[in-house]
Scaffold this motif. Sequence first.
Motif: not given
Length: 206
Positions: A1-5, A163-164, A184-186, A195-196
């Motif tokens: 699963x990835x969230x792209x911001x 996230x941090x 930004x990819x999470x 965060x990747x």
Amino acid sequence: MIIYLVRHGKDYEEYRGGWSNLGLIEEGINQSKKLAEHLYNNKDKYNINTLISSDLKRTVETVNEISVRFNMPVKFCEEWREINNGMLAGILNTEAVEKYPGLYFNTLQMDERYPSGESPLEFYSRIKNAYKKLCEKMINCEIGPNVMLVTHSGVIELIYYIISGLEWTNKSAKLCKSYNTGIHSIEYISGKWKIIDSNNIEHLND
């Protein structure tokens, strides 16, 4: 699963942002078109299943380029807007300085609201709740598995802090840069969101 911001394309810098409903300038439209084309040309890499966006005009115009290219619907949500800066939204910077001297996001107290707007604390709580709901829906397979969220730089900054696990105030140092249409990819890895990739703008160099 990835969230792209994704931050929206370039808008009018001479006006105050926040809940401004001004759209993109020509450069921002071109950035959005390049983003959409890049995502489509790399659709196997990104594998986007769900499009979500703030409902302000600058994000709507950005995500619509992606929506049209992929023939994919968008869920527009007020909760993903930038901070509500009330009476300052969409007015000229020069007018804001004249009418509200010394009033900026980082000069507010955490519980102090913009005139007819919200406070930094209310903004943080709104985004934290929205992010929590998004993650829960993805983990429960209600949406996704890969979601692209088109939003604002302030929202992206808060998500980095969430996230941090770091404490945030409106005077905190920036954790990330968010260029217009930067990605930004999470990713959800071993039970945690990580965060990747940050602020990827390779599409603007094509």
